[in-house]
Design an enzyme around this catalytic site. Structure first.
Site, short mmCIF file in Angstrom:
data_model
loop_
_atom_site.label_atom_id
_atom_site.label_comp_id
_atom_site.label_asym_id
_atom_site.label_seq_id
_atom_site.Cartn_x
_atom_site.Cartn_y
_atom_site.Cartn_z
N ALA A 1 28.10 -0.68 -13.79
CA ALA A 1 27.69 -1.78 -14.66
C ALA A 1 28.85 -2.19 -15.56
O ALA A 1 29.70 -1.37 -15.92
CB ALA A 1 26.49 -1.36 -15.52
N PHE A 2 28.86 -3.45 -15.97
CA PHE A 2 29.93 -3.96 -16.82
C PHE A 2 30.02 -3.22 -18.15
O PHE A 2 31.09 -3.11 -18.74
CB PHE A 2 29.76 -5.47 -17.07
CG PHE A 2 28.59 -5.80 -17.95
CD1 PHE A 2 28.76 -5.93 -19.32
CD2 PHE A 2 27.33 -5.99 -17.42
CE1 PHE A 2 27.69 -6.23 -20.14
CE2 PHE A 2 26.26 -6.30 -18.23
CZ PHE A 2 26.43 -6.42 -19.59
N LYS A 3 28.92 -2.66 -18.59
CA LYS A 3 28.91 -1.96 -19.89
C LYS A 3 29.81 -0.73 -19.87
O LYS A 3 30.25 -0.26 -20.92
CB LYS A 3 27.49 -1.58 -20.28
CG LYS A 3 26.87 -0.52 -19.38
CD LYS A 3 25.47 -0.19 -19.81
CE LYS A 3 24.95 1.00 -19.09
NZ LYS A 3 24.33 0.85 -17.85
N ASP A 4 30.14 -0.21 -18.70
CA ASP A 4 31.04 0.93 -18.61
C ASP A 4 32.40 0.63 -19.22
O ASP A 4 33.08 1.53 -19.71
CB ASP A 4 31.22 1.37 -17.16
CG ASP A 4 29.97 1.95 -16.55
OD1 ASP A 4 29.12 2.47 -17.30
OD2 ASP A 4 29.83 1.86 -15.31
N LEU B 1 31.66 1.10 -23.10
CA LEU B 1 31.04 2.38 -23.47
C LEU B 1 31.90 3.59 -23.12
O LEU B 1 31.85 4.61 -23.81
CB LEU B 1 29.65 2.51 -22.87
CG LEU B 1 28.62 1.54 -23.48
CD1 LEU B 1 27.27 1.69 -22.81
CD2 LEU B 1 28.50 1.77 -24.97
#
Length: 126
Positions: A111-114, A117
């Site tokens: 996911a792009f949030k990686d 985060l």
């Protein structure tokens, strides 16, 4: 660098204060009190950097070496992106007819949030 609440009531904090607070006490989000001004020369130099290299330069502007020395910041960012499945971390796929797709899913959870985060967890651990 100082961070202020989007609601304008909470006292300003440094990067560490914003990182460990999450939301500001007034319910707002923390944002930089001032944005760094970048000249054309800097932008031209940065245009050739890899994604991790660009993240290192940008984070240095927003964190400050008094909280996190540059060499340690660079190590944390290298660790954050070490588990990504693509050596470029993000990859630009050039398709046909000028269509390009930026792949933001090469992290641990696909996911792009990686992208953010994985850095955040390194900063918290530091």
């Amino acid at each position: 660098m100082w961070y202020v609440s989007t609601r304008g009531v909470a006292p300003r904090v440094n990067f560490e204060g914003a990182l460990f607070s999450g939301y500001a006490p007034d319910g707002g989000l923390f944002m930089p009190e001032e944005l760094p001004q970048l000249d054309r020369g800097t932008l031209c130099q940065w245009s050739t950097l890899s994604y991790p290299g660009l993240v290192k330069e940008l984070c240095a502007l927003f964190i400050g070496s008094e909280l996190l020395p540059k060499d340690e910041l660079n190590d944390l960012i290298d660790r954050a992106f070490s588990r990504f499945r693509h050596r470029e971390v993000v990859h630009l796929s050039r398709l046909r007819n000028g269509l390009n797709v930026l792949e933001l899913w090469h992290g641990v959870t696909y996911a792009f949030k990686d992208l953010s985060l994985s850095c955040t967890t390194q900063f918290l651990q530091y």
